[in-house]
Design a protein around this motif. Structure first.
Motif, PDB file in Angstrom:
ATOM      1  N   LEU A 268       0.854  -1.191   0.000  1.00 48.56           N
ATOM      2  CA  LEU A 268       0.000   0.000   0.000  1.00 48.56           C
ATOM      3  C   LEU A 268       0.889   1.240   0.000  1.00 48.56           C
TER       4      LEU A 268
ATOM      5  N   PRO B  98      -3.204  -0.024  -3.701  1.00 50.97           N
ATOM      6  CA  PRO B  98      -4.091   0.827  -2.890  1.00 50.97           C
ATOM      7  C   PRO B  98      -3.330   2.021  -2.339  1.00 50.97           C
TER       8      PRO B  98
ATOM      9  N   VAL C 134      -6.113   1.546   6.444  1.00 55.10           N
ATOM     10  CA  VAL C 134      -5.112   0.591   5.956  1.00 55.10           C
ATOM     11  C   VAL C 134      -5.439  -0.810   6.466  1.00 55.10           C
TER      12      VAL C 134
END
Length: 341
Positions: free
Chosen positions: A95, A124, A292
């Protein structure tokens, strides 16, 4: 010869099995995650780590979630972002975390103008400290979403900010010095101007950088001109340039008898703005970390995680600035404001 088990013992055995089963199902996600490989997160930061990142780290520490954070600091230079994106693509993390409007816009692009060659589309991305994600095109309009992007914003509703100012003292003219080259600042001033028509105040705008890069030397003359025009207070919005030179702005305000209100925490807590209605940076970081966790542990798509701000804000008063200007807070504010010496 066998004997039947007494009912009490049989019940205890059943209870023991149930307790073990419940214990397994009620173990926190964090405990289960602790034995797995750390989450790899690339952080692209504007000016190194702040209290936002401290809150981000603390969330994972407290929930026993191992993380491997790689820090990319642009040192206030957005021209460094493309090289960082190239570096991330060579060794992809799980991420990407971005800080601020400029970095986030460079990393993910506008919702309707994404360039896969320049922007990150296959990982992401969770952003923080983006004050106007919808107005700047980072967030998609209502009813739409971005497949790989979500975030945590940090600005209190503008009407609440104006009410916070007026709770301290009357305000009919709001003076704003801002960087006209920052989308978030331009959007913020436009929204304030529109709100002024509804709430009965005028915005006296002093844009910097209209002809060339803004200079710190332009701030004091701009503040003096706002004072001449009758500004009641200076407004410090989500503006990286003004944030870098906050002391220059507030010193110019003192010289002209003007207090400063801030929409962000550091200008009051670490600077000399007299008051502010703010999100605590640490809590913004924790909110981002929770997103997250939803993505990387919960398996939820960023498209299904709303962009959010905190539901509570802190009213800060810097007493040393109030003394300097002889503008003491009403006693009623002291019931809920955090007073900083």
């Amino acid at each position: 010869m066998t004997f039947p088990r007494p009912p009490a013992f049989r019940l205890l055995g059943i209870l023991a099995v149930l307790i073990v089963a419940l214990s397994a199902t009620l173990l926190p996600t964090a405990y289960a995650q602790s034995s797995k490989a750390p989450l790899k997160i690339a952080m692209i930061l504007w000016r190194g780590e702040t209290n936002v990142e401290q809150g981000f780290r603390a969330y994972f520490d407290e929930n026993n979630i191992p993380v491997d954070l790689t820090i990319h600091d642009v040192a206030r230079d957005l021209s460094r972002v493309p090289a960082i994106i190239d570096q991330i693509r060579k060794d992809p993390p799980d991420l990407v975390y971005t800080w601020g409007t400029g970095i986030t816009s460079s990393v993910v692009g506008k919702y309707d103008a994404v360039d896969p060659a320049k922007n990150i589309t296959d990982l992401p991305v969770v952003y923080v400290m983006v004050s106007s994600p919808w107005k700047t095109g980072i967030a998609a309009p209502a009813g739409q979403s971005r497949p790989n992007v979500t975030g945590a914003t940090h600005i209190a509703p503008l009407a609440a900010q104006i009410n916070a100012i007026r709770a301290y003292r009357p305000m009919d003219k709001l003076g704003v010095v801002y960087n006209s080259r920052e989308d978030n600042s331009v959007s913020n001033v436009a929204d304030l101007t529109e709100l002024g028509r509804e709430m009965g105040f005028d915005v006296l705008a002093a844009p910097l950088g209209t002809d060339d890069e803004p200079s710190a030397d332009d701030i004091a003359p701009a503040v003096a001109e706002l004072a001449r025009k009758g500004a009641d207070i200076l407004y410090i919005g989500p503006d990286n340039f003004i944030g870098n030179y906050r002391d220059t702005l507030t010193d110019a305000g003192f010289a002209n008898g003007l207090a400063a209100f801030s929409a962000t925490e550091l200008e009051v807590r670490d600077g000399h703005a007299m008051l502010g209605l703010v999100s605590r940076y640490e809590l913004v970081g924790r909110l981002a970390a929770s997103k997250v966790e939803q993505i990387l542990i919960g398996g939820i798509s960023p498209a299904d995680i709303p962009v959010e701000t905190l539901d509570r804000f802190s009213y800060l008063i810097r007493l040393s600035s109030a003394r300097k200007l002889k503008l003491y807070p009403p006693l009623s504010l002291l019931d809920y404001a955090e007073v900083i010496e």
